[in-house]
Design an enzyme around this catalytic site. Structure first.
Site, short mmCIF file in Angstrom:
data_model
loop_
_atom_site.label_atom_id
_atom_site.label_comp_id
_atom_site.label_asym_id
_atom_site.label_seq_id
_atom_site.Cartn_x
_atom_site.Cartn_y
_atom_site.Cartn_z
N TYR A 123 0.81 -1.14 -0.25
CA TYR A 123 -0.01 0.12 0.05
C TYR A 123 0.96 1.36 0.01
O TYR A 123 0.50 2.37 -0.57
CB TYR A 123 -0.88 -0.07 1.18
CG TYR A 123 -2.15 -0.81 0.91
CD1 TYR A 123 -3.09 -0.39 -0.05
CD2 TYR A 123 -2.29 -1.98 1.54
CE1 TYR A 123 -4.30 -1.12 -0.35
CE2 TYR A 123 -3.59 -2.91 1.08
CZ TYR A 123 -4.42 -2.14 0.23
OH TYR A 123 -5.46 -3.18 0.02
N GLU A 215 -2.72 -30.10 6.91
CA GLU A 215 -2.80 -29.33 5.83
C GLU A 215 -3.97 -28.37 5.96
O GLU A 215 -3.96 -27.01 5.83
CB GLU A 215 -2.96 -30.03 4.34
CG GLU A 215 -3.40 -29.12 3.20
CD GLU A 215 -3.89 -29.77 2.10
OE1 GLU A 215 -4.43 -29.23 1.21
OE2 GLU A 215 -3.68 -31.40 1.93
N ASP A 268 -4.25 -34.04 2.09
CA ASP A 268 -5.08 -34.70 1.17
C ASP A 268 -4.05 -35.43 0.22
O ASP A 268 -3.11 -35.13 -0.26
CB ASP A 268 -6.00 -33.63 -0.01
CG ASP A 268 -6.85 -32.94 1.05
OD1 ASP A 268 -7.39 -33.31 1.72
OD2 ASP A 268 -7.59 -31.83 0.39
#
Length: 381
Positions: A123, A215, A268
């Site tokens: 920013y 995860e 996963d």
């Protein structure tokens, strides 16, 4: 400052260093000043020119994996191959200027004794130089360029990590006078600070026997709510997906503070899950200059191919094009050990993926039992 300048001059004449140093603010400012002086010297020489910026190349062709001879930990590192940012090439001119603007901002930050997040830096740059910085990704890439040019860590540049990570379980943390009991912080656990210096100085105690990296945030919350860390004496940690620097540093600190605790990953069964595990285990090419600070000897607990029989066929999901892309990238890397490569091959050949949540077909309390059974049998790779 004079000694720091001499050190920096030696640094710029020595192209053997291919890792990011941990430096004090005066040392970083000195390296920035030397970069400016070298640029001005070439610009004002009898045959003036605009020098390119030599950056350690962050590419798969320039990356290698150390096979830890002294320790069990391996990590990605970058070799002595360089790329450039040039003001004279149209497609690189803006990137060349961005490097100088970020270096100028870092010099200002360090001179004021402050630290900023990458988001805060974006920013500020957006306000000061909107024609060069229009997205966060441009700032992130430029920070990596500055690290690759100066070869010092981003924290040395005055840039803090934005942490998403959480930790829970049998761990006492003492960041100052107060002691934080991570087993008594509710189902969200304790938020990991983005202040890397604070993580480096943490006092830690544990009676855990395992460190479990999860995860997914939702799976982590389920395990914390079920107090799995009491059933399996453990520390639970998550980065809510791809790991941020602060979470990786805390895990690295834990691995050094408690070297006898196995670090086990629950991800996963898909290419993205394996990529997340490998990032914790080896680091990433993009941060190859700093990977040695964050790598850990992580083992793959699950999900793996031998777990697929535990879930119904209808719970399997077809691989997406992005999954195939990640799989190809992993296959082309020399960091994968053979057992991981075999798992990845099975994923691609089956054309399917399995998510941890599929185990809930056995009930919401099954996940802890599933993990305990695998751990007791040392069923991890």
């Amino acid at each position: 400052m004079e000694d720091a300048c001499k050190s920096a001059l030696n640094f710029f004449s020595d192209q053997q260093l291919c890792y990011a140093d941990i430096l004090t603010p005066p040392e970083v400012i000195a390296r920035i000043q030397v970069a400016v002086l070298n640029f001005l010297r070439i610009l004002t020489s009898p045959d003036p020119a605009i020098s390119d910026l030599p950056l350690v190349a962050r590419s798969s062709s320039n990356s290698r994996v150390s096979r830890g001879l002294v320790t069990r930990t391996s990590w990605i590192f970058l070799t002595r191959s360089f790329c450039t940012r040039s003001l004279l090439r149209p497609n690189a001119a803006k990137a060349f200027i961005r490097v100088w603007k970020v270096m100028a901002m870092c010099s200002e930050i360090l001179g004021q004794g402050k630290r900023v997040t990458q988001r805060e830096l974006f920013y500020k740059l957006l306000c000061d130089s909107p024609e060069y910085f229009s997205s966060q990704s441009q700032v992130n890439r430029t920070i990596q360029d500055v690290v690759a040019l100066l070869r010092c860590s981003r924290y040395s540049l005055g840039i803090m990590a934005s942490s998403r990570g959480l930790v829970a379980g049998r761990l006492l943390l003492q960041p100052n006078q107060e002691v934080v009991d991570c087993a008594a912080c509710g189902f969200s656990g304790h938020a990991i600070t983005g202040d890397l210096n604070s993580i480096d100085k943490l006092m830690m105690k544990t009676d855990a026997r395992y460190i479990i990296v999860v995860e997914k945030h939702a799976i982590y919350q389920r395990l914390v709510e079920d107090h799995v860390f009491n059933q399996i004496p453990s520390i639970l940690i998550t980065a809510k997906g791809y790991p941020d620097i602060a979470t990786r540093l805390l895990l690295h600190r834990l691995s050094h503070a408690f070297p006898d605790l196995p670090i086990l990953a629950l991800v996963d069964w898909n290419p993205a899950g394996l990529a997340i595990l490998c990032t914790f285990k080896f680091g990433s090419i993009g941060m190859g200059l700093e990977a040695y600070r964050y790598a850990c000897n992580v083992k793959w607990l699950g999900m793996r191919a031998d777990d697929i029989d535990l879930i119904p066929a209808e719970a399997l999901v077809p691989l997406k094009p992005k999954d195939i892309q990640i799989a190809k990238s992993l296959m082309s890397s020399d960091m994968l050990q053979e057992s991981y490569r075999e798992e990845l091959t099975l994923m691609v050949e089956s054309g399917q993926r399995a998510e941890i949540e599929a185990l809930y077909c056995h009930g919401y309390d099954y996940l802890g039992k599933f993990m305990a059974k695998k751990i007791v049998r040392a069923n991890y790779i």
